[in-house]
Design a protein around this motif. Sequence first.
Motif, PDB file in Angstrom:
ATOM      1  N   UNK A  88     -36.719   2.309  12.258  1.00 59.59           N
ATOM      2  CA  UNK A  88     -36.853   1.616  10.810  1.00 59.59           C
ATOM      3  C   UNK A  88     -36.101   2.163   9.588  1.00 59.59           C
ATOM      4  N   UNK A  89     -35.563   1.557   8.666  1.00 54.00           N
ATOM      5  CA  UNK A  89     -34.919   2.060   7.369  1.00 54.00           C
ATOM      6  C   UNK A  89     -35.437   1.753   6.293  1.00 54.00           C
ATOM      7  N   UNK A  90     -34.875   2.209   5.319  1.00 59.08           N
ATOM      8  CA  UNK A  90     -35.320   2.105   3.761  1.00 59.08           C
ATOM      9  C   UNK A  90     -34.249   2.530   2.848  1.00 59.08           C
ATOM     10  N   UNK A  91     -34.407   1.940   1.601  1.00 56.55           N
ATOM     11  CA  UNK A  91     -33.496   2.366   0.431  1.00 56.55           C
ATOM     12  C   UNK A  91     -34.530   2.888  -0.657  1.00 56.55           C
ATOM     13  N   UNK A  92     -34.735   1.907  -1.469  1.00 53.27           N
ATOM     14  CA  UNK A  92     -35.403   1.827  -2.566  1.00 53.27           C
ATOM     15  C   UNK A  92     -35.831   0.251  -3.033  1.00 53.27           C
ATOM     16  N   UNK A  93     -36.875   0.310  -4.054  1.00 52.54           N
ATOM     17  CA  UNK A  93     -37.081  -1.031  -4.842  1.00 52.54           C
ATOM     18  C   UNK A  93     -35.781  -1.509  -5.404  1.00 52.54           C
ATOM     19  N   UNK A  94     -35.852  -2.961  -5.234  1.00 55.29           N
ATOM     20  CA  UNK A  94     -34.481  -3.762  -5.873  1.00 55.29           C
ATOM     21  C   UNK A  94     -34.667  -4.133  -7.091  1.00 55.29           C
ATOM     22  N   UNK A  97     -35.319   8.315  -3.268  1.00 54.92           N
ATOM     23  CA  UNK A  97     -35.575   6.953  -2.748  1.00 54.92           C
ATOM     24  C   UNK A  97     -36.908   6.319  -2.524  1.00 54.92           C
ATOM     25  N   UNK A  98     -37.209   5.410  -1.999  1.00 55.64           N
ATOM     26  CA  UNK A  98     -38.436   4.903  -1.715  1.00 55.64           C
ATOM     27  C   UNK A  98     -39.215   5.284  -0.188  1.00 55.64           C
ATOM     28  N   UNK A  99     -39.079   6.744  -0.119  1.00 54.43           N
ATOM     29  CA  UNK A  99     -39.306   7.047   1.263  1.00 54.43           C
ATOM     30  C   UNK A  99     -40.954   7.029   1.497  1.00 54.43           C
TER      31      UNK A  99
END
Length: 774
Positions: free
Chosen positions: A176-182, A241-243
């Motif tokens: 799975x992957x993540x970055x942050x709220x857009x 980040x949105x961890x």
Amino acid sequence: MHQGVCLRILVLLLIGEYVQSQDLCSSAVVNTCADCIKTGPTCVWCKFLNFTKPGEQEAVRCNTKEALVSKGCPENDIVSPLNNMNRLKDKPLSSTRGRDPVQIQPQEIKLQLRPGVPFTFELKFKRAEGYPVDLYYLMDLSYSMKDDLENVKKLGNTLLETLKKLTTGRARIGFGSFVDKTVLPFTDTNEEKLRRPCPEKEGSCQAAFGYKHVLSLTDSTATFSTMVSQQQISGNLDTPEGSLDAIMQAAVCGDKIGWGNSTRLLVLATDAGFHMAGDGKLAAILEPNDESCHLDKNFMYGKSNELDYPSVGQVAIKLAENNIQPIFAVTKNVEDVYRELSRLIPKSEVGVLDSDSSNVIELIREAYNNLSSTVIVRHEEQLPEHLTVQYSSCKGGVFSDQGTCNGVKINEEVTFTVNVQVDKCIGDTSFRIGPLGFQDRMTVHVSTRCECRCDDAKNPSSPHCNGKGHVVCGGCSCDEGFVGQRCECEVGKRDESSLRAACRRDNGTECEGRGDCVCGRCQCHATESGSFYYGQHCECDNEHCEKFQNQLCGGNGDCVCGTCKCHEGYEGSACHCKKSEEKCKGRDGTVCHGRGKCVCNQCECLGDYKKPFCRRCPTCEPPCQRSGACIECLGFKKEQQSCGNCSHIKAHMVERLDKKPENWQCRVKDSEGCWMLFSMTEDNGLEKYIAEILKTRECPEPPNVVAIVAGSLAGVALIGLLILLLIKLLIHLKDLKEWKRFEQEKQRAKWTDGSNPLFKEATTKVENPTFSGD
């Protein structure tokens, strides 16, 4: 000496606890055995038939066991429900490798607990060989992780093979992957930037996103490599980040992730910190995280921009509930941040990545070994109210909220001690206990023992109850129409005057106006707060004690019948001060010189002794005369052990007496008539003295018998002579007086020579005084 002091302190504590328990049991509102055992863990009931006296309330049957035995209740007639455990499911631990190994024993039990009485039992755990592993690789795809992504794309085969070697069993891997709220300020919301958040020089870049589930858990190396190779880097604005958003979705979306009955590992790879609950307010996101799965049909976190980030506590709870053990694979610059996070999340590890994540395989291997060798046992859900559960480690020690055992090897059996206690009577409930990171759980069913089983023969015409009722736990359960302790009163046919008199204290108001008089016994009403008055005449309640700082008994004690019973370490009429004796000690270190007690760090002196240290008593009389016999015995008799009750005087012989302000100077005669000179000083305690006795007594010289006899004879002769002279003098004085009187009479006499004074004529002339002459 220290052992003796400790022993005395322990005895005092035990006595204090016993007295407090006795007060609690005897002062409670008790009518039945069930009422009694609900009062406190040390309260028991005496079912002996003739234990209560006529007119005495049934409440006296409730007390501590020691108190009841001392009052004559046979031990066989004491009712005290005990804790009990039944093993409902107790399969032995697996000794060989199998498909569904048994790693915890027992698997299901039922506890019957008495409120306030703790119960302990053992929980065994054995880590089985070949237990399957599921690893979900959750990667930060912000632009700074570009090199790391390239390396992870090459690690598919190696990563899965490593897991299989670690477990000697089935292993699966997901991604799975993540970055942050857009949304601003986390991501640039320019339409072009949302579509392509990477720098312009970057050839491949995917649109900005929060969290995306890429690959469910699989044992196919080819599938993992194919899916990961298709991933592209993305980007955002700020550093964190949105961890936590990603971890929460990976934990609660188990059906989509594919978590199985296995050791569940979640590897979080990132080079940045994380946003947490409250940060969403920067983007006007006010809705708290609801801890639910929100993956849409494209496996994207659909409510990323609607729900706030979860808190660390929320993440820790969901990870524990789903038996997921996180491994934080982070770069050196954020190592400290994630180590602090790891302290808040049980069964988690932190490893430092190289700048390009090339050491991730070794990092996972080391973290897995640490996690699998550490066994943490705890309950997995919120416990019911009034129920507490604590654990000791496999090596013993104090109880805490979880039990921990380190260095556990495969097929090694370890034992944890579990302590369960319920504070009050509750309905049937249950909870589950198990080791974090494993699926095995033990179910514990709990019920409370709040009723008595006295096994009385229910004779409807028991003589003890006057044939109008049957015996229940030593008391009478009367038939309809009859009341009273022995069912002696028939409704409508009672001697009201005598019965009501028994309900009056000192001929006052019936039951103090706080209860109803029923067959000569007060049935107390409830107070305004809902508790009950109690006592033989309803004279007591636990609400009207002295207050301190607007708190009953200062908040440091219990109100029992109008008097504060202080908790350990507090004292005073309102339990308003901590126990201390510093300001009560004199120069010699004694407390109040033994003539008073220290309350609230001040001496309360006995008698007329004066503060601050009860040293002096201005009105006390010197003990000289009443101490004379002891002084004579202690100072001038050779065998001092025969001096009777003189132990309150410490005597010393001295050459001379020192006159000090605090001394009494005494002068007392002994049995030989000699004067004893001594001084007395008060010793610590009441009626205790230190006496300094002068060695030399003042004794009178013996009498001179010859001189006494001669003097006595001379005195008698002298007295006789003096008496004779006195008589002679009196006679002479009398004669002289008579002579003088004779001479005086002689001078007053008038003698006539012409007639005889004795001669009288023959005729007498008589005249009538009333005759007028006519």
